[in-house]
Design an enzyme around this catalytic site. Structure first.
Site, PDB file in Angstrom:
ATOM      1  N   SER A   9      12.513 -29.048 -33.795  1.00  0.00           N
ATOM      2  CA  SER A   9      12.792 -30.100 -32.820  1.00  0.00           C
ATOM      3  C   SER A   9      11.593 -31.039 -32.729  1.00  0.00           C
ATOM      4  O   SER A   9      10.485 -30.637 -32.375  1.00  0.00           O
ATOM      5  CB  SER A   9      13.061 -29.483 -31.453  1.00  0.00           C
ATOM      6  OG  SER A   9      12.928 -30.479 -30.467  1.00  0.00           O
ATOM      7  N   HIS A  34      15.940 -31.635 -35.802  1.00  0.00           N
ATOM      8  CA  HIS A  34      16.616 -31.737 -34.497  1.00  0.00           C
ATOM      9  C   HIS A  34      15.950 -32.852 -33.681  1.00  0.00           C
ATOM     10  O   HIS A  34      14.743 -32.849 -33.479  1.00  0.00           O
ATOM     11  CB  HIS A  34      16.506 -30.391 -33.787  1.00  0.00           C
ATOM     12  CG  HIS A  34      17.246 -30.294 -32.502  1.00  0.00           C
ATOM     13  ND1 HIS A  34      18.580 -29.961 -32.425  1.00  0.00           N
ATOM     14  CD2 HIS A  34      16.840 -30.486 -31.221  1.00  0.00           C
ATOM     15  CE1 HIS A  34      18.962 -29.943 -31.155  1.00  0.00           C
ATOM     16  NE2 HIS A  34      17.923 -30.264 -30.403  1.00  0.00           N
ATOM     17  N   ASP A  36      15.978 -34.810 -30.076  1.00  0.00           N
ATOM     18  CA  ASP A  36      16.415 -34.715 -28.687  1.00  0.00           C
ATOM     19  C   ASP A  36      16.421 -36.087 -28.036  1.00  0.00           C
ATOM     20  O   ASP A  36      15.376 -36.698 -27.828  1.00  0.00           O
ATOM     21  CB  ASP A  36      15.481 -33.775 -27.920  1.00  0.00           C
ATOM     22  CG  ASP A  36      15.694 -32.325 -28.325  1.00  0.00           C
ATOM     23  OD1 ASP A  36      16.841 -31.865 -28.263  1.00  0.00           O
ATOM     24  OD2 ASP A  36      14.710 -31.674 -28.738  1.00  0.00           O
ATOM     25  N   MET A  38      17.221 -38.223 -24.737  1.00  0.00           N
ATOM     26  CA  MET A  38      17.348 -38.034 -23.282  1.00  0.00           C
ATOM     27  C   MET A  38      17.326 -39.391 -22.585  1.00  0.00           C
ATOM     28  O   MET A  38      16.602 -40.299 -22.998  1.00  0.00           O
ATOM     29  CB  MET A  38      16.173 -37.190 -22.771  1.00  0.00           C
ATOM     30  CG  MET A  38      16.010 -35.879 -23.520  1.00  0.00           C
ATOM     31  SD  MET A  38      14.812 -34.809 -22.728  1.00  0.00           S
ATOM     32  CE  MET A  38      14.641 -33.526 -23.976  1.00  0.00           C
ATOM     33  N   HIS A  67      20.851 -34.466 -30.811  1.00  0.00           N
ATOM     34  CA  HIS A  67      21.292 -33.780 -29.587  1.00  0.00           C
ATOM     35  C   HIS A  67      21.239 -34.787 -28.444  1.00  0.00           C
ATOM     36  O   HIS A  67      20.162 -35.123 -27.955  1.00  0.00           O
ATOM     37  CB  HIS A  67      20.339 -32.589 -29.359  1.00  0.00           C
ATOM     38  CG  HIS A  67      20.614 -31.801 -28.120  1.00  0.00           C
ATOM     39  ND1 HIS A  67      19.732 -30.849 -27.644  1.00  0.00           N
ATOM     40  CD2 HIS A  67      21.663 -31.800 -27.263  1.00  0.00           C
ATOM     41  CE1 HIS A  67      20.225 -30.298 -26.546  1.00  0.00           C
ATOM     42  NE2 HIS A  67      21.385 -30.866 -26.285  1.00  0.00           N
ATOM     43  N   MET A  69      21.415 -35.747 -24.937  1.00  0.00           N
ATOM     44  CA  MET A  69      21.373 -35.299 -23.537  1.00  0.00           C
ATOM     45  C   MET A  69      21.441 -36.546 -22.672  1.00  0.00           C
ATOM     46  O   MET A  69      20.481 -36.930 -22.002  1.00  0.00           O
ATOM     47  CB  MET A  69      20.097 -34.491 -23.294  1.00  0.00           C
ATOM     48  CG  MET A  69      20.168 -33.092 -23.895  1.00  0.00           C
ATOM     49  SD  MET A  69      18.546 -32.333 -24.068  1.00  0.00           S
ATOM     50  CE  MET A  69      18.038 -33.053 -25.622  1.00  0.00           C
ATOM     51  N   MET A 138      22.469 -23.893 -25.254  1.00  0.00           N
ATOM     52  CA  MET A 138      21.135 -24.126 -24.671  1.00  0.00           C
ATOM     53  C   MET A 138      20.596 -22.817 -24.104  1.00  0.00           C
ATOM     54  O   MET A 138      21.257 -22.152 -23.309  1.00  0.00           O
ATOM     55  CB  MET A 138      21.213 -25.153 -23.530  1.00  0.00           C
ATOM     56  CG  MET A 138      21.536 -26.574 -23.916  1.00  0.00           C
ATOM     57  SD  MET A 138      20.408 -27.324 -25.106  1.00  0.00           S
ATOM     58  CE  MET A 138      18.811 -27.140 -24.306  1.00  0.00           C
ATOM     59  N   ASP A 171      19.247 -23.375 -28.916  1.00  0.00           N
ATOM     60  CA  ASP A 171      18.210 -24.385 -28.685  1.00  0.00           C
ATOM     61  C   ASP A 171      17.461 -24.113 -27.386  1.00  0.00           C
ATOM     62  O   ASP A 171      18.048 -24.133 -26.310  1.00  0.00           O
ATOM     63  CB  ASP A 171      18.897 -25.764 -28.618  1.00  0.00           C
ATOM     64  CG  ASP A 171      17.907 -26.911 -28.457  1.00  0.00           C
ATOM     65  OD1 ASP A 171      16.700 -26.690 -28.650  1.00  0.00           O
ATOM     66  OD2 ASP A 171      18.365 -28.027 -28.157  1.00  0.00           O
TER      67      ASP A 171
HETATM   68  C1  DX5 Z   1      15.322 -29.205 -24.632  1.00  0.00           C
HETATM   69  C2  DX5 Z   1      15.617 -29.610 -26.055  1.00  0.00           C
HETATM   70  C3  DX5 Z   1      15.104 -28.636 -27.083  1.00  0.00           C
HETATM   71  C4  DX5 Z   1      13.624 -28.435 -27.065  1.00  0.00           C
HETATM   72  C5  DX5 Z   1      13.216 -27.291 -27.927  1.00  0.00           C
HETATM   73  O1  DX5 Z   1      15.921 -30.115 -23.774  1.00  0.00           O
HETATM   74  O2  DX5 Z   1      17.002 -29.745 -26.251  1.00  0.00           O
HETATM   75  O3  DX5 Z   1      15.549 -29.051 -28.375  1.00  0.00           O
HETATM   76  O4  DX5 Z   1      12.929 -29.553 -27.472  1.00  0.00           O
HETATM   77  O5  DX5 Z   1      11.851 -27.118 -27.813  1.00  0.00           O
HETATM   78  P1  DX5 Z   1      11.198 -25.667 -27.664  1.00  0.00           P
HETATM   79  O6  DX5 Z   1      11.537 -24.942 -28.921  1.00  0.00           O
HETATM   80  O7  DX5 Z   1       9.756 -25.936 -27.502  1.00  0.00           O
HETATM   81  O8  DX5 Z   1      11.834 -25.030 -26.465  1.00  0.00           O
HETATM   82 ZN    ZN Z   2      17.718 -30.039 -28.345  1.00  0.00          ZN
END
Ligand code: DX5
Ligand code: ZN
Length: 216
Positions: A9, A34, A36, A38, A67, A69, A138, A171
């Protein structure tokens, strides 16, 4: 033996040197990247938009596992696809017409993913199993990297596994210490931020994961 994948990620990468960071994990042999996304509404954090995804697309051939969010992902899905997302995952809590957004993703040619927050019951996904390529379970509250793994979420993976032939990804908070728990439950993909990008030697980090994968 099934193919188990590791998807670092990007959230835990050094954003000053994004291209080098991505090449580093690609060279180390990870299976996907991956990303993220947001929006400051669905989760209390803001990260990456389509502009950055298209810049990332230019420096790697790795599948981009995006991903989302964000609230109402149907508004932005097409832009992320255009930017180069290969797998697009939306949250079941984030859209009224869940099937509609899943159909949009499929029509765009991307792999269709859905995710759920820790507090969301896994049954919420049951109506959509036929429409999905990927389920992202998650194992932390979405919003930030570096949180602690919630082992009780593996019950969701166990429940999904016999019902769902596609890919199940876990994740949040994954490391070499708990990877086996996710794999025993039936996961195909492990997403790991701090456990890969947080380490100085990413190749070693990925090798350590692969050692564990051999047992499954
Ligand atoms: C959290 C994200 C994850 C996160 C994973 O909201 O969706 O992908 O970045 O990071 P680690 O492995 O550090 O928990
Ligand atoms: Zn994620």
């Amino acid at each position: 033996m099934k193919k188990i994948m590791i998807a670092p990620s990007l959230l835990s990468a050094d954003f000053n040197r994004l291209a080098e960071e991505i090449r580093d994990v690609e060279k180390a042999g990870c299976d996907a990247l991956h990303i993220d996304v947001m929006d400051g509404h669905f989760v209390p954090n803001l990260t990456i938009g389509p502009l950055v995804v298209s810049a990332i697309r230019k420096v790697t051939k790795l599948p981009l596992d995006v991903h989302l969010m964000i609230d109402m992902p149907s508004r932005f899905m097409a832009e992320f696809r255009k930017a180069g997302a290969d797998w697009i995952t939306v949250h079941v809590e984030a859209e009224k017409d869940v099937r509609g957004v899943l159909q949009m993703i499929k029509a765009s040619g991307a792999k269709v993913g859905i995710s759920l927050r820790p507090k969301t019951a896994v049954e919420m996904l049951f109506p959509y199993l036929q429409d999905l390529d990927l389920i992202l379970v998650m194992s932390v509250e979405p919003g930030f990297g570096g949180q602690s793994f919630m082992p009780e979420m593996m019950a969701k993976v166990k429940m999904l596994r016999p019902k769902f032939p596609g890919l199940i990804s876990v994740d949040g908070g994954i490391g070499v210490g708990n990877a086996s728990q996710a794999l025993e439950a039936g996961a195909d993909i492990l997403v790991a931020g701090s456990a890969v990008f947080g380490k100085a030697d990413r190749a070693k980090a990925i090798r350590e994961f692969r050692e564990i994968f051999k047992k499954f």
